[in-house]
Design an enzyme around this catalytic site. Sequence first.
Site, PDB file in Angstrom:
ATOM      1  CG  ASP A   3      11.849 -21.222   0.448  1.00 25.30           C
ATOM      2  OD1 ASP A   3      10.772 -21.838   0.370  1.00 25.30           O
ATOM      3  OD2 ASP A   3      11.998 -20.030   0.060  1.00 25.30           O
ATOM      4  CB  ALA A  35       9.846 -16.478   5.406  1.00 27.09           C
ATOM      5  CE1 TYR A  76      -0.981  -9.858   1.949  1.00 28.15           C
ATOM      6  CE2 TYR A  76       0.561 -11.664   1.690  1.00 28.15           C
ATOM      7  CZ  TYR A  76       0.296 -10.339   2.001  1.00 28.15           C
ATOM      8  OH  TYR A  76       1.338  -9.508   2.375  1.00 28.15           O
ATOM      9  CG  ASN A 108       0.546  -0.566  -1.436  1.00 31.50           C
ATOM     10  OD1 ASN A 108      -0.340  -0.626  -0.585  1.00 31.50           O
ATOM     11  ND2 ASN A 108       0.451  -1.152  -2.618  1.00 31.50           N
TER      12      ASN A 108
HETATM   13  P1  NAD Z   1       9.564 -11.275  -1.158  1.00 26.82           P
HETATM   14  O1  NAD Z   1       8.811 -12.323  -1.915  1.00 26.82           O
HETATM   15  O2  NAD Z   1      10.580 -10.448  -1.850  1.00 26.82           O
HETATM   16  O3  NAD Z   1      10.269 -11.949   0.146  1.00 26.82           O
HETATM   17  C1  NAD Z   1       9.749 -13.126   0.729  1.00 26.82           C
HETATM   18  C2  NAD Z   1      10.954 -14.014   1.037  1.00 26.82           C
HETATM   19  O4  NAD Z   1      10.502 -15.154   1.749  1.00 26.82           O
HETATM   20  C3  NAD Z   1      11.673 -14.503  -0.229  1.00 26.82           C
HETATM   21  O5  NAD Z   1      13.059 -14.305  -0.088  1.00 26.82           O
HETATM   22  C4  NAD Z   1      11.326 -15.994  -0.277  1.00 26.82           C
HETATM   23  O6  NAD Z   1      12.339 -16.772  -0.871  1.00 26.82           O
HETATM   24  C5  NAD Z   1      11.139 -16.301   1.202  1.00 26.82           C
HETATM   25  N1  NAD Z   1      10.247 -17.457   1.441  1.00 26.82           N
HETATM   26  C6  NAD Z   1       9.035 -17.701   0.881  1.00 26.82           C
HETATM   27  N2  NAD Z   1       8.542 -18.862   1.357  1.00 26.82           N
HETATM   28  C7  NAD Z   1       9.463 -19.362   2.236  1.00 26.82           C
HETATM   29  C8  NAD Z   1       9.531 -20.536   3.050  1.00 26.82           C
HETATM   30  N3  NAD Z   1       8.552 -21.447   3.047  1.00 26.82           N
HETATM   31  N4  NAD Z   1      10.623 -20.709   3.838  1.00 26.82           N
HETATM   32  C9  NAD Z   1      11.635 -19.801   3.842  1.00 26.82           C
HETATM   33  N5  NAD Z   1      11.644 -18.674   3.085  1.00 26.82           N
HETATM   34  C10 NAD Z   1      10.555 -18.478   2.298  1.00 26.82           C
HETATM   35  O7  NAD Z   1       8.449 -10.345  -0.491  1.00 26.82           O
HETATM   36  P2  NAD Z   1       8.589  -8.935   0.264  1.00 26.82           P
HETATM   37  O8  NAD Z   1       7.871  -7.936  -0.542  1.00 26.82           O
HETATM   38  O9  NAD Z   1      10.012  -8.702   0.670  1.00 26.82           O
HETATM   39  O10 NAD Z   1       7.695  -9.219   1.582  1.00 26.82           O
HETATM   40  C11 NAD Z   1       8.303  -9.545   2.814  1.00 26.82           C
HETATM   41  C12 NAD Z   1       7.178  -9.670   3.837  1.00 26.82           C
HETATM   42  O11 NAD Z   1       6.459  -8.428   3.931  1.00 26.82           O
HETATM   43  C13 NAD Z   1       6.141 -10.731   3.467  1.00 26.82           C
HETATM   44  O12 NAD Z   1       5.706 -11.353   4.676  1.00 26.82           O
HETATM   45  C14 NAD Z   1       4.999  -9.917   2.865  1.00 26.82           C
HETATM   46  O13 NAD Z   1       3.743 -10.578   3.017  1.00 26.82           O
HETATM   47  C15 NAD Z   1       5.070  -8.668   3.713  1.00 26.82           C
HETATM   48  N6  NAD Z   1       4.459  -7.486   3.056  1.00 26.82           N
HETATM   49  C16 NAD Z   1       5.048  -6.939   1.947  1.00 26.82           C
HETATM   50  C17 NAD Z   1       4.447  -5.807   1.355  1.00 26.82           C
HETATM   51  C18 NAD Z   1       5.071  -5.140   0.146  1.00 26.82           C
HETATM   52  O14 NAD Z   1       4.544  -4.092  -0.255  1.00 26.82           O
HETATM   53  N7  NAD Z   1       6.151  -5.657  -0.428  1.00 26.82           N
HETATM   54  C19 NAD Z   1       3.260  -5.285   1.880  1.00 26.82           C
HETATM   55  C20 NAD Z   1       2.715  -5.889   2.997  1.00 26.82           C
HETATM   56  C21 NAD Z   1       3.324  -6.975   3.593  1.00 26.82           C
HETATM   57  C1  UD2 Z   2      -0.368  -4.741  -2.080  1.00 32.31           C
HETATM   58  C2  UD2 Z   2       0.586  -5.916  -1.937  1.00 32.31           C
HETATM   59  C3  UD2 Z   2      -0.154  -7.128  -1.485  1.00 32.31           C
HETATM   60  C4  UD2 Z   2      -0.979  -6.853  -0.259  1.00 32.31           C
HETATM   61  C5  UD2 Z   2      -1.856  -5.632  -0.502  1.00 32.31           C
HETATM   62  C6  UD2 Z   2      -2.551  -5.261   0.788  1.00 32.31           C
HETATM   63  C7  UD2 Z   2       2.351  -5.678  -3.552  1.00 32.31           C
HETATM   64  C8  UD2 Z   2       2.874  -6.071  -4.890  1.00 32.31           C
HETATM   65  N1  UD2 Z   2       1.160  -6.190  -3.235  1.00 32.31           N
HETATM   66  O1  UD2 Z   2      -1.308  -5.028  -3.107  1.00 32.31           O
HETATM   67  O2  UD2 Z   2       0.841  -8.143  -1.155  1.00 32.31           O
HETATM   68  O3  UD2 Z   2      -0.086  -6.609   0.819  1.00 32.31           O
HETATM   69  O4  UD2 Z   2      -1.079  -4.521  -0.904  1.00 32.31           O
HETATM   70  O5  UD2 Z   2      -3.455  -4.236   0.536  1.00 32.31           O
HETATM   71  O6  UD2 Z   2       2.975  -4.947  -2.807  1.00 32.31           O
HETATM   72  N2  UD2 Z   2      -1.721  -1.465 -10.741  1.00 32.31           N
HETATM   73  C9  UD2 Z   2      -1.873  -0.912 -12.015  1.00 32.31           C
HETATM   74  N3  UD2 Z   2      -0.941  -1.222 -12.972  1.00 32.31           N
HETATM   75  C10 UD2 Z   2       0.119  -2.061 -12.711  1.00 32.31           C
HETATM   76  C11 UD2 Z   2       0.242  -2.617 -11.409  1.00 32.31           C
HETATM   77  C12 UD2 Z   2      -0.698  -2.301 -10.439  1.00 32.31           C
HETATM   78  O7  UD2 Z   2      -2.823  -0.163 -12.277  1.00 32.31           O
HETATM   79  O8  UD2 Z   2       0.930  -2.294 -13.624  1.00 32.31           O
HETATM   80  C13 UD2 Z   2      -2.691  -1.074  -9.709  1.00 32.31           C
HETATM   81  C14 UD2 Z   2      -3.357  -2.230  -8.983  1.00 32.31           C
HETATM   82  O9  UD2 Z   2      -4.527  -2.642  -9.683  1.00 32.31           O
HETATM   83  C15 UD2 Z   2      -3.696  -1.584  -7.642  1.00 32.31           C
HETATM   84  C16 UD2 Z   2      -2.536  -0.604  -7.415  1.00 32.31           C
HETATM   85  O10 UD2 Z   2      -1.959  -0.370  -8.699  1.00 32.31           O
HETATM   86  O11 UD2 Z   2      -4.897  -0.859  -7.756  1.00 32.31           O
HETATM   87  C17 UD2 Z   2      -1.460  -1.156  -6.488  1.00 32.31           C
HETATM   88  O12 UD2 Z   2      -1.127  -2.456  -6.963  1.00 32.31           O
HETATM   89  P1  UD2 Z   2       0.071  -3.308  -6.272  1.00 32.31           P
HETATM   90  O13 UD2 Z   2       0.094  -4.633  -6.959  1.00 32.31           O
HETATM   91  O14 UD2 Z   2       1.326  -2.512  -6.231  1.00 32.31           O
HETATM   92  O15 UD2 Z   2      -0.331  -3.481  -4.752  1.00 32.31           O
HETATM   93  P2  UD2 Z   2      -1.746  -3.801  -4.069  1.00 32.31           P
HETATM   94  O16 UD2 Z   2      -2.075  -2.608  -3.256  1.00 32.31           O
HETATM   95  O17 UD2 Z   2      -2.722  -4.289  -5.050  1.00 32.31           O
END
Ligand code: NAD
Ligand code: UD2
Length: 314
Positions: free
Chosen positions: A40, A83, A149, A178
């Site tokens: 979306d 998503a 979450y 992460n």
């Molecule tokens: P992101 O926000 O970059 O990607 C999420 C995507 O979902 C976006 O493109 C957004 O537009 C789309 N989206 C959100 N709501 C929607 C809806 N209602 N309908 C359709 N599309 C929608 O996040 P990401 O970091 O790429 O994460 C992708 C997945 O991996 C997520 O499910 C997130 O919870 C999971 N995840 C990510 C991390 C990380 O470290 N990035 C860690 C653990 C889990």
């Molecule tokens: C990550 C995911 C979150 C969830 C979680 C599960 C991201 C962004 N968030 O949260 O979605 O999946 O893992 O455990 O991937 N920090 C600093 N300075 C900064 C930014 C962060 O000190 O400028 C610290 C923060 O307080 C934390 C660590 O770095 O202790 C990692 O932070 P994060 O936001 O990258 O990810 P996290 O593990 O909190």
Amino acid sequence: MSVAPRSLQKILVTGGAGFIGSHLVRHLVAEGRQVVVLDDLSSGRLERLHDLDGRFVFHAGDVRDLDGIQGVVEDCEAVVHLAAEPSVKKSVDDPFHTHSINYGGTLAVAEAARLAGGRKIIFASSAAVYGSARAGVAEGDPVIPLSPYGLDKLASEQLLRIYGSLYQLPSVSLRFFNVYGPGQDPHSPYSGVISKFVQGALSGKGITIFGDGLQTRDYVSVHDLTRVVSHFLTSQPSEEAVFNVARGEGTTLLDLHRLLTQRIGDEIPIQFAPARSGDIRESVADVSALCKAVGWIPETRLEEGLGSVVLAHH
Ligand code: NAD
Ligand code: UD2
């Protein structure tokens, strides 16, 4: 270019315009699969996929809209469901809204797959399901999420387990730790610490450490992660399919600062600030189950992976 085995050639990626999704779409296209993206664009950006013009199909839509996604799911052989609203903070501030996406979206995808006669689902779960856990946390350890979450990710895993036992719907839930790599938006308040540290280092503004900097995280390269997802598109584990996806190595923020300083060859000023409320101290995975299922584990070392993020920032 290797062509994926005949089965599971046409793949729907929900959230495919996101950080992880865009890397996955690129990987699947390179494998010769047909890819459909549903997004979306609430935070995703199609610019991330501009180099793939014409090599995937895009559907703008809300993953919660069961009627709207039914046809797209039916038209594909498997769904990688990414998503979501990935911000832990947003789920704390507005749990009602994030629940509708993070759980409601999974329910809509599972129901669409069931109504289509069954489609395999690979689900993006998170280390957040564990809450505060010991280092080396394994899939069978207690899951006590500390945020809405994490709860919605756990509930989604449980929903897929139930759809498996009630309706024989095949699924794999992958608990991403992460994830980092090029394309995370460092200006987003919810972006990962690595993208923020690289931005702070290259801009000269320096970095902010919330807490003492000794908190550990298990950083996994998005390139390794997409290979793990692709593996599960061509093989279905027999029993309960929930896997940690990580490297199995903990890195403190102070380690991260040191590695980044070595990589860019400049001093990086640090500002210390109070720890985030509810912040997790230790987050390091046991990846033996993944290794047994896939035959390898994410191998990109942080020193190498940081390089690709630094290069992408230039
Ligand atoms: P992101 O926000 O970059 O990607 C999420 C995507 O979902 C976006 O493109 C957004 O537009 C789309 N989206 C959100 N709501 C929607 C809806 N209602 N309908 C359709 N599309 C929608 O996040 P990401 O970091 O790429 O994460 C992708 C997945 O991996 C997520 O499910 C997130 O919870 C999971 N995840 C990510 C991390 C990380 O470290 N990035 C860690 C653990 C889990
Ligand atoms: C990550 C995911 C979150 C969830 C979680 C599960 C991201 C962004 N968030 O949260 O979605 O999946 O893992 O455990 O991937 N920090 C600093 N300075 C900064 C930014 C962060 O000190 O400028 C610290 C923060 O307080 C934390 C660590 O770095 O202790 C990692 O932070 P994060 O936001 O990258 O990810 P996290 O593990 O909190």
